[in-house]
Scaffold this active site. Structure first.
Site, short mmCIF file in Angstrom:
data_model
loop_
_atom_site.label_atom_id
_atom_site.label_comp_id
_atom_site.label_asym_id
_atom_site.label_seq_id
_atom_site.Cartn_x
_atom_site.Cartn_y
_atom_site.Cartn_z
N LYS A 1 -2.29 12.19 -1.82
CA LYS A 1 -3.63 12.80 -1.90
C LYS A 1 -4.59 11.77 -2.47
CE LYS A 1 -6.09 16.25 -0.76
NZ LYS A 1 -6.16 16.61 0.66
N SER B 1 -6.58 18.64 5.62
CA SER B 1 -6.68 19.31 4.33
C SER B 1 -7.28 20.71 4.54
CB SER B 1 -7.50 18.47 3.35
OG SER B 1 -7.12 18.75 2.02
#
Length: 581
Positions: free
Chosen positions: A191, A383
């Protein structure tokens, strides 16, 4: 008396300006009404494909365009929908003899370019010509133009054929100079959206994933060009890696183009093919004009295409953002509409607010209980964008779509030292409880507060992965092996089970119709677009002015800093601006 004359003069000037602006607006209204009329397509016409304008999912209208008025500071966007549908319709339109591609300023993601390119490849089955001219072919421009029968390059122009790259701006140094401390919370090794705030270069994990999906996207690029130019992929890779095309003659030698010449020379060939006299004009017709001429058959059954483009936020959508309130309201209306037999959710988003993403996920889940919902991914659906897609019955993506990034993060900023040391402002507070001002941006967080927020982020990740596993019909354990915030190309996502079908919007619509068991149907597009008067004083005008002043490259950095303001709270999104060049 002098003062009186000043007032009279000022009043007259004001009235003159008011009348002048009124005339401009009336011209716009007149243009708007005339543009809504169905244009006639002349015999022996050529469809002009000019991608110099920004490419969005749908076009935006501006009646003032071409009038050179002071109101017209925003170039109207060219719609991917309109481009693809125009090419597909032109294939069987006897009045359209071919397509002329002008490659100046092509700027778009590669999945959108592939959708256009695939339509051009299909168009060639009609045995009509496609000609291309460019003074300078960027990688994207050449990707499209490589389909053409004739590819002309200006004698002192250039073909950029030296590979792709992706660059990320890091602002850790800026924050340090401002004495602003980011408080970062994340789950997932990959991430990387918060890395620009805490590092001055890519982490090894991020470098690994960017290298992987960038090469996967380039593999698609070379494969498609190989098929059109009949050059082995290995040979193309050698040309690219060694940058063997450094002047126009090199492009001829390596068979990337067909001719070196000026635009008037290719237009002369076009005249001969069309049998048009030198004194006559070639009958070019633009995409937006041609699209308005297309007759759509009426069918009672509708397949709704709901567009969701931009960063994800709560509230209402804009041209450049997805608002959960707008999407939820649209889904509810479509769910209740008996004429709508299925819904295609067209997603082009790097993500955004985790909360807003979950709100839309819930509404999609409710909708699919009553009718099929198919996800169609454009350039990027990652995402929060993937959060929306995973609720759908089927997920369709291009091979070079950017997707995945199943992970979340949170960011808070401590500006205490900025206020104290830079401008001399200090603060003090009184609270009723230990955590009353948790997240206060003018003091450091305590370890207990950090733990509370980190636990919240971890809960969000568990929710994300659990729902993703449910949607993809796999165990949470297996889902997490391909999650951790990792970004994938569409082809990689297909291999990993995150995507069902490779294809564009047309494929998604066909799947939706099949699921709904309808053979005769009409696509309808939502949300209904705002008219230009509603947008006239909108933020898009302001943004266009800033972009014009700063230039393309500097504007990207400006947007990066602007997005920091929206990173408060828990986010499910990609890095700031993932740009592939």
């Amino acid at each position: 008396m002098v003062q009186f004359l000043k007032f009279v003069g000022a009043t007259l000037v004001g009235l003159f300006l008011f009348c002048l602006i009124g005339i401009f607006i009336l011209m716009g209204i007149s243009s708007s009404f005339s543009s809504s009329e169905k244009p006639d397509v002349e015999e022996n016409s050529v469809l002009m494909l000019n991608l110099s304008r920004p490419l969005a999912e749908r076009s935006t209208e501006d009646p003032f365009e071409g009038l050179n008025l002071p109101l017209n500071n925003t170039p109207a966007k060219l719609g991917l929908l309109e481009v693809v549908q125009s090419i597909r319709n032109a294939k069987n339109d006897k009045k359209i003899k071919g397509i002329y591609i002008n490659t100046e300023g092509v700027s778009s993601g590669y999945a959108a370019l592939k959708e256009i390119r695939d339509a051009l490849v299909d168009f060639k089955k009609s045995n009509k010509f496609i000609y291309a001219y460019g003074e300078y072919y960027t990688e994207g421009a050449y990707y499209l133009s490589s389909v053409a029968d004739k590819i002309y390059l200006n004698p002192i122009g250039l073909v950029e054929f030296n590979g792709l790259y992706s660059e990320v701006p890091f602002i850790k140094g800026v924050l340090e100079k401002l004495e602003v401390k980011p408080e970062i919370f994340r789950v997932g090794e990959f991430k990387s959206a918060i890395e620009p705030l805490m590092l001055d270069k890519m982490s090894e994990a991020n470098r690994l994933q960017v290298t992987s999906y960038l090469n996967a996207i380039y593999d698609v690029y070379l494969k498609d060009i190989s098929a059109s130019r009949k050059i082995d992929v290995a040979k193309l890779r050698q040309i690219s890696d060694s940058m063997l095309v450094r002047k126009p003659e090199d492009a001829i030698t390596h068979q990337l183009i067909t001719n070196i010449g000026y635009e008037d020379e290719i237009l002369e060939i076009l005249r001969k093919d069309l049998k048009v006299d030198k004194k006559e004009k070639i009958k070019f017709i633009t995409v937006n004009t041609y699209y308005k001429s297309i007759e759509s058959k009426y069918y009672k059954n509708k397949i709704a295409v709901l567009f969701a483009e931009g960063d994800i936020n709560s509230g209402k959508s804009t041209d450049e953002s997805i608002g959960s309130e707008t999407i939820v309201n649209e889904l509810r209306k479509l769910r209740k509409d008996d004429k709508v037999k299925a819904i295609v959710l067209r997603i082009n988003s790097p993500g955004g607010s985790a909360l807003a993403s979950d709100v839309m996920w819930r509404e999609i889940m409710l909708t699919r209980k009553e009718k099929p919902v198919i996800a169609s991914m454009s350039n990027v659906a990652a995402s929060g964008g993937y959060y929306m897609a995973m609720a759908c019955d089927t997920i369709v993506a291009q091979e070079n779509t950017i997707t995945g990034s199943i992970g979340i993060f949170g960011v808070l900023f401590n500006a205490e030292n900025l206020l104290k040391n830079k401008i001399g402002v200090t603060t003090d507070r009184v609270t009723t409880g230990k955590y009353s001002d948790i997240g206060n941006p003018v003091r450091s967080m305590t370890p207990q507060e950090r733990q509370i927020i980190q636990e919240n982020v971890e809960r969000g990740y568990e929710t994300f992965t659990t729902k993703a596993a449910q949607g993809r019909k796999m165990s949470v354990e297996n889902l997490k092996k391909i999650a951790s915030g990792r970004v994938w190309s569409g082809s990689q996502a297909k291999e990993n089970g995150l995507v069902d079908v490779i294809g564009g919007l047309d494929v998604a619509i066909e799947i939706a119709a099949k699921r709904a068991k309808v053979t005769e149907y009409q696509p309808k597009y939502y949300p209904v677009q705002q008219d230009f008067f509603s947008k006239l004083s909108g933020k898009s005008k302001e943004e266009a002015l800033i972009k014009e002043q700063l230039g393309e490259e500097t504007y990207l950095y400006y947007k990066t800093l602007q997005k920091i303001k929206n990173l408060q709270g828990v986010q499910a999104r990609l890095p700031f601006d993932l740009v592939i060049r």
